[in-house]
Design a protein around this motif. Structure first.
Motif, PDB file in Angstrom:
ATOM      1  N   SER A  97       0.869  -1.186   0.000  1.00  0.00           N
ATOM      2  CA  SER A  97       0.000   0.000   0.000  1.00  0.00           C
ATOM      3  C   SER A  97       0.897   1.224   0.000  1.00  0.00           C
ATOM      4  O   SER A  97       1.773   1.351   0.859  1.00  0.00           O
ATOM      5  CB  SER A  97      -0.883   0.022   1.246  1.00  0.00           C
ATOM      6  N   THR A  98       0.686   2.093  -0.978  1.00  0.00           N
ATOM      7  CA  THR A  98       1.558   3.272  -1.107  1.00  0.00           C
ATOM      8  C   THR A  98       0.688   4.527  -1.046  1.00  0.00           C
ATOM      9  O   THR A  98       0.024   4.866  -2.022  1.00  0.00           O
ATOM     10  CB  THR A  98       2.299   3.248  -2.455  1.00  0.00           C
ATOM     11  N   TYR A  99       0.673   5.176   0.097  1.00  0.00           N
ATOM     12  CA  TYR A  99      -0.174   6.367   0.265  1.00  0.00           C
ATOM     13  C   TYR A  99       0.659   7.626   0.054  1.00  0.00           C
ATOM     14  O   TYR A  99       1.785   7.712   0.555  1.00  0.00           O
ATOM     15  CB  TYR A  99      -0.774   6.404   1.677  1.00  0.00           C
ATOM     16  N   SER A 149      -6.537  -0.994  -5.502  1.00  0.00           N
ATOM     17  CA  SER A 149      -7.151   0.286  -5.157  1.00  0.00           C
ATOM     18  C   SER A 149      -6.232   1.324  -5.791  1.00  0.00           C
ATOM     19  O   SER A 149      -5.172   0.968  -6.314  1.00  0.00           O
ATOM     20  CB  SER A 149      -7.261   0.496  -3.639  1.00  0.00           C
ATOM     21  N   ILE A 150      -6.616   2.577  -5.730  1.00  0.00           N
ATOM     22  CA  ILE A 150      -5.745   3.547  -6.394  1.00  0.00           C
ATOM     23  C   ILE A 150      -4.346   3.561  -5.773  1.00  0.00           C
ATOM     24  O   ILE A 150      -3.389   3.928  -6.424  1.00  0.00           O
ATOM     25  CB  ILE A 150      -6.367   4.964  -6.411  1.00  0.00           C
ATOM     26  N   TRP A 151      -4.227   3.119  -4.498  1.00  0.00           N
ATOM     27  CA  TRP A 151      -2.922   3.148  -3.834  1.00  0.00           C
ATOM     28  C   TRP A 151      -2.457   1.769  -3.352  1.00  0.00           C
ATOM     29  O   TRP A 151      -1.540   1.674  -2.532  1.00  0.00           O
ATOM     30  CB  TRP A 151      -2.981   4.121  -2.633  1.00  0.00           C
ATOM     31  N   ASP A 179     -11.561   1.408  -4.980  1.00  0.00           N
ATOM     32  CA  ASP A 179     -11.174   0.009  -5.238  1.00  0.00           C
ATOM     33  C   ASP A 179     -10.872  -0.256  -6.704  1.00  0.00           C
ATOM     34  O   ASP A 179     -10.604  -1.395  -7.075  1.00  0.00           O
ATOM     35  CB  ASP A 179     -12.337  -0.934  -4.883  1.00  0.00           C
ATOM     36  N   MET A 180     -11.058   0.737  -7.569  1.00  0.00           N
ATOM     37  CA  MET A 180     -10.808   0.646  -9.012  1.00  0.00           C
ATOM     38  C   MET A 180     -11.920  -0.071  -9.774  1.00  0.00           C
ATOM     39  O   MET A 180     -11.891  -0.125 -10.988  1.00  0.00           O
ATOM     40  CB  MET A 180      -9.488  -0.091  -9.327  1.00  0.00           C
ATOM     41  N   GLU A 181     -12.890  -0.673  -9.085  1.00  0.00           N
ATOM     42  CA  GLU A 181     -13.851  -1.504  -9.796  1.00  0.00           C
ATOM     43  C   GLU A 181     -15.250  -1.372  -9.204  1.00  0.00           C
ATOM     44  O   GLU A 181     -15.411  -1.386  -7.985  1.00  0.00           O
ATOM     45  CB  GLU A 181     -13.392  -2.964  -9.697  1.00  0.00           C
ATOM     46  N   PHE A 208      -8.846  10.032  -9.715  1.00  0.00           N
ATOM     47  CA  PHE A 208      -9.397   9.656  -8.419  1.00  0.00           C
ATOM     48  C   PHE A 208      -8.375   9.844  -7.290  1.00  0.00           C
ATOM     49  O   PHE A 208      -8.743  10.139  -6.150  1.00  0.00           O
ATOM     50  CB  PHE A 208      -9.926   8.214  -8.439  1.00  0.00           C
ATOM     51  N   HIS A 209      -7.101   9.693  -7.621  1.00  0.00           N
ATOM     52  CA  HIS A 209      -6.034   9.982  -6.643  1.00  0.00           C
ATOM     53  C   HIS A 209      -6.168  11.444  -6.173  1.00  0.00           C
ATOM     54  O   HIS A 209      -6.082  11.740  -4.983  1.00  0.00           O
ATOM     55  CB  HIS A 209      -4.682   9.704  -7.321  1.00  0.00           C
TER      56      HIS A 209
END
Ligand code: SF4
Length: 392
Positions: free
Chosen positions: A186-188, A235-237, A312-314, A362-363
Motif C-alpha cells: 500500500s503506497t499512500y 485500489s488507487i494506492w 477500489d478501481m472496480e 481519483f487519486h
C-alpha cells in the motif's frame, strides 16, 4: 437489523508521535491502555445486544499502534470470537519495532491472518526525517519476521511524496517490498493536514514539500513497476500479488467502529465515536460513545458506496442492484457516460474499471476528500470531544 458487518477496532496508543500523523492517537501508558481495553470490551458487548445474531464478516484493528498492546489485543480478539459469530479475515496494523518473535507468535496464535507492517519507507535518511525509530535494515527484518511467522497476508505500508524523497527512492521502496515477497503493498501519498504542524516541521528542517508533478511521476513509476512485477492494482494506492486476498480497512460496505474516534456505517447512518480517550472510557459505561453522526439519504448512501468502489478501481453493477434494488445505469447512467467518454472508466459486461487516467483523477479526488472532509471532521473532533456540529 443487519445480517452482517465488518468490525473495526481503534487502538490509539503509540510509543512516540510522528510529526506527519493526522490520526487519533496518544502516548502509550500501561494503566490507561488497560482501562481503555476494558472500555472496548464494554462497547463490544453493547453491539452484541444491538445486532444480536448478526455475523461479523471481517475484523480490522488500526490505530495508533495496535501492536503497542499486543497481549491486550490478543484477549480482545478472543473475546470477539466468544461474543460474535465471526468469519472472514482478521487484520492488524503493526509497527516494525513491535515485530519480535514473542509478539508475532501471540498474534498468529490468536487467529490473526493479515498483518499490515507500517514501514513508511526503507530509506534510513527519510525514516529519520519523518521521526521513525528504526532504520531501513530493521524495517526489512520486521517484514521478514512477519513472513516467517506464517501470516496469510503481509502488507507493506509505504508513504510516497515525503519531503526530500526522489522518484528513485520511491521505486526502491516498492522494489524492496516486492523482493521481500509482500502479498500486498500500500503506497499512500503524504497528505499534510494543517492541524498536524507538519508544514512548519518541514520548513524547520529546510526541506520542501513534493510538488504535484513529482508526485504524479512517483505514482506512475509505482504503477509501472507493479505491472512489471505481476501485482494487480486493487485500489488507487494498493497493489496485490496475484491470488493473495486483498487487505483493506476503509472499503467495507457496512461496518461498526469500536474505540475512540472510530467511525461506523450501518442501518442508514454514518457516525463517529468521541475522539477523547478519557471521555470515551467514561461514556461507554453508560451507553454508546457517539459524538457526531448523520442519517444518510439513500442517494448519499449510494454515492458513498460508489466512492469507495471507485477507490477500489472496480464497480460491480450487479452488486449495486443487489444492495439498492435499483439499476446503476438507471440511477447514475449520465455520470457513467461522462466518465466513459472522458476515458476515466472502461466497461466490460457487468464490471466497470477505472482506467489509468481515471485512477490518477481519483487519486486527486481522494486527496481533496482528505483535505476537505476528513480534515474538517478529524480537526473538529480532536478539538472538542463532543462537537455540536461539523459543517461541510
Ligand atoms: S503514524 Fe502511526 S506510529 Fe506514528 S503517531 Fe501516527 S499512528 Fe502513531
Amino acid at each position: 437489523t443487519i445480517k452482517s458487518f465488518g468490525l473495526y477496532l481503534h487502538i490509539p496508543f503509540c510509543r512516540r508521535i510522528c510529526p506527519f500523523c493526522p490520526y487519533n492517537k496518544c502516548l502509550y501508558r500501561k494503566d490507561k491502555a488497560d482501562e481503555y481495553c476494558r472500555a472496548l470490551s464494554q462497547e463490544l458487548r453493547r453491539y452484541k445486544e444491538i445486532f444480536h445474531g448478526a455475523r461479523v464478516d471481517s475484523v480490522y484493528v488500526g490505530g495508533g499502534t495496535p501492536t503497542s498492546i499486543t497481549s491486550n489485543l490478543v484477549q480482545l480478539i478472543d473475546e470477539i470470537g466468544d461474543l460474535f459469530n465471526t468469519c472472514g479475515l482478521i487484520g492488524v496494523e503493526a509497527h516494525p519495532d513491535d515485530l519480535n518473535y514473542d509478539n508475532l507468535r501471540l498474534l498468529r496464535n490468536a487467529g490473526i491472518n493479515m498483518l499490515s507492517v507500517g514501514v513508511q519507507t526503507f530509506n534510513s535518511r527519510l525514516l529519520r526525517i519523518i521521526g521513525r525509530t528504526y532504520d531501513g535494515i530493521a524495517a526489512q527484518r520486521a517484514v521478514r519476521a512477519a513472513f516467517d511467522a506464517g501470516f496469510d497476508t503481509v502488507d507493506v505500508d509505504l508513504i510516497f511524496a515525503l519531503p526530500g524523497q526522489k522518484v528513485e527512492d520511491v521505486v526502491n521502496d516498492v522494489a524492496v517490498s516486492f523482493e521481500l515477497g509482500a502479498h500486498q503493498v500500500s503506497t499512500y501519498p503524504l497528505i499534510i493536514f494543517p492541524y498536524t504542524g507538519m508544514d512548519a516541521y518541514i520548513k524547520r528542517l529546510g526541506l520542501k514539500k513534493t510538488g504535484m508533478a513529482a508526485e504524479k511521476e512517483m505514482l506512475e513509476a509505482i504503477v509501472s513497476l507493479a505491472e512489471k512485477c505481476g501485482y494487480r492494482r486493487t485500489s488507487i494506492w494498493t497493489f496485490t500479488r496475484e491470488g493473495a486476498p486483498r487487505y483493506s480497512s476503509v472499503t467495507r460496505e457496512r461496518f461498526v467502529g469500536i474505540g475512540a474516534g472510530a467511525a461506523s456505517l450501518n442501518s442508514g447512518y454514518f457516525y463517529l465515536n468521541t475522539f477523547d480517550v478519557e471521555q470515551y472510557i467514561e461514556t461507554v459505561r453508560k451507553g454508546l460513545p457517539v459524538s457526531v453522526g448523520m442519517k444518510l439519504p439513500v442517494r448519499v448512501e449510494m454515492l458513498y458506496w460508489l466512492y469507495w468502489r471507485m477507490y477500489d478501481m472496480e464497480i460491480s453493477a450487479a452488486r449495486f442492484e443487489e444492495l439498492f434494488q435499483e439499476s446503476l445505469q438507471h440511477r447514475f447512467g449520465l455520470l457513467l457516460d461522462v466518465l466513459r467518454f472522458s476515458g476515466m472508466i472502461a466497461v466490460t459486461g457487468d464490471s466497470i474499471r477505472l482506467t489509468k487516467k481515471g485512477a490518477y483523477f481519483f487519486h486527486l479526488v481522494e486527496k481533496g476528500h482528505s483535505w476537505d472532509y476528513l480534515c474538517r471532521v478529524w480537526a473538529g473532533s480532536l478539538r472538542e470531544p463532543w462537537p455540536s456540529q461539523i459543517s461541510f
